[in-house]
Write an enzyme that holds these catalytic residues in place. Structure first.
Site, PDB file in Angstrom:
ATOM      1  NE  ARG A 236      24.371  63.566  26.837  1.00  0.00           N
ATOM      2  CZ  ARG A 236      25.516  63.092  27.332  1.00  0.00           C
ATOM      3  NH1 ARG A 236      25.697  61.784  27.423  1.00  0.00           N
ATOM      4  NH2 ARG A 236      26.463  63.911  27.739  1.00  0.00           N
ATOM      5  CG  ASP A 260      24.189  53.212  30.056  1.00  0.00           C
ATOM      6  OD1 ASP A 260      23.853  52.676  31.138  1.00  0.00           O
ATOM      7  OD2 ASP A 260      25.228  53.885  29.924  1.00  0.00           O
ATOM      8  CD  GLU A 265      20.754  59.764  32.317  1.00  0.00           C
ATOM      9  OE1 GLU A 265      21.786  59.653  33.017  1.00  0.00           O
ATOM     10  OE2 GLU A 265      20.589  59.149  31.247  1.00  0.00           O
ATOM     11  CG  HIS A 292      24.571  57.734  32.159  1.00  0.00           C
ATOM     12  ND1 HIS A 292      23.891  58.795  31.636  1.00  0.00           N
ATOM     13  CD2 HIS A 292      25.801  57.767  31.576  1.00  0.00           C
ATOM     14  CE1 HIS A 292      24.665  59.460  30.788  1.00  0.00           C
ATOM     15  NE2 HIS A 292      25.830  58.838  30.725  1.00  0.00           N
ATOM     16  N   GLY A 294      27.782  53.761  30.944  1.00  0.00           N
ATOM     17  CA  GLY A 294      28.669  53.805  29.789  1.00  0.00           C
ATOM     18  C   GLY A 294      30.146  53.908  30.107  1.00  0.00           C
ATOM     19  CB  SER A 295      32.296  56.458  31.318  1.00  0.00           C
ATOM     20  OG  SER A 295      31.592  57.178  32.319  1.00  0.00           O
TER      21      SER A 295
END
Length: 326
Positions: A236, A260, A265, A292, A294-295
């Protein structure tokens, strides 16, 4: 069909996800590549029985007060700092999350960021694109994983997955967590924070964002790190004081920063900055910054949306899914 519950999908989803609600709920779906403006989101949510929520959504008490029909928020998230769970629970709204489907892709990205930063991949790519490459030169020497000491701060599911991903690289992995679970696999050596920060050539953050962890990586933390070490943040943005990181990079004590995630955010912060620290953007040889990701693996995102949709439908059917927070 008008007696079916109304589900609002706040951000773009796969066709397969929307199809899950067919015959079981009506949907209002955002088909844009960007989030709805706050007033548009609230207009839809105010008549909804359920929301599928994503990272850009800020769901606080005032928002919930405008949604009298709302019964469930199915977050397509693992971290839920953008949702006031206590306020939702007090209003009889169930909040569900996706506990583990983001873990492996986030860990993989953390390792990717580490290699990209340590081996100067972005700087090398930029140099090639400028033109004039004539072959090998004695430059862009960096830090490899083999033989390095990597510290993981936060040893929950993501931290453990990072340690597992690193297991084949020939590095020493240290880990620190205030709530260490003695039953977790021993892919890392448990150490204190001062040992970790003083020993790690590479430090990777794996903590959730809470009031206790916000800004934990500030000037004092950075000074405690080994000179020239690399800092990687796939967790985060607000774990890190971005201005302090820029200072440490400019001063030379911090060898590099890869992230990332960014403080801008983090909607849970009333004082969140409106943009990324500008000095980080200009330090192209000392930073690697990704949006971002990550996923952002197709099959992982499909599974995440499926889990969130399934949890919503279970709550609407009167069940309490295992993914419910309270």
């Amino acid at each position: 069909m008008t007696d079916l519950p109304l589900v609002v999908l706040t951000n773009r989803t796969f066709d397969d996800t929307r199809a899950l609600f067919s015959g079981r709920a009506r949907i209002i779906a955002n088909h844009l590549e960007t989030p709805w403006p706050a007033d548009v989101l609230l207009a839809h949510a105010s008549i909804a029985d359920a929301l599928m929520a994503f990272m850009p959504d800020c769901i606080d008490a005032a928002f919930l007060d405008s949604c009298p029909r709302l019964r469930v928020i199915g977050a397509a998230l693992k971290g839920f700092d953008n949702i006031d769970v206590e306020a939702a629970t007090a209003r009889g709204v169930t909040v569900t999350i996706v506990p583990d489907l983001l873990t492996r892709p986030t860990a993989e990205l953390a390792v990717g960021l580490t290699i990209a930063l340590g081996r100067h991949i972005l700087a090398g790519d930029t140099a090639i694109r400028r033109g004039g490459f004539n072959g090998w030169r004695p430059e862009y020497y960096g830090l490899g994983l083999a033989g390095s000491t990597v510290g993981v701060v936060g040893y929950g599911r993501v931290g453990q997955a990072i340690a597992r991903c690193l297991s084949g690289f020939g590095c020493r992995v240290l880990a620190c967590d205030a709530n260490w679970n003695p039953s977790v696999p021993d892919d890392a050596e448990r150490v204190t924070m001062d040992v970790l920060t003083g020993s790690a050539d590479i430090l990777i953050l794996g903590m959730p964002l809470t009031p206790a962890t916000q800004g934990i990586v500030g000037h004092a933390f950075l000074r405690s790190m080994k000179a020239g070490a690399l800092l990687i943040n796939p967790a985060r943005g607000s774990l890190v004081d971005e201005a302090a990181v820029a200072d440490a990079l400019e001063g030379g004590h911090l060898g590099g920063y890869a992230a990332d995630v960014f403080a801008c955010e983090d909607w849970a912060r009333g004082d969140r900055p409106g943009e990324i620290e500008s000095r980080l953007l200009s330090m192209t040889t000392k930073t690697v910054l990704t949006p971002h990701l990550g996923s952002a693996v197709v099959e992982s995102r499909r599974a995440i949306e499926y889990s969130a949709a399934d949890s919503i439908l279970r709550v609407l059917a009167g069940e309490k899914p295992e993914t419910a927070l309270a």
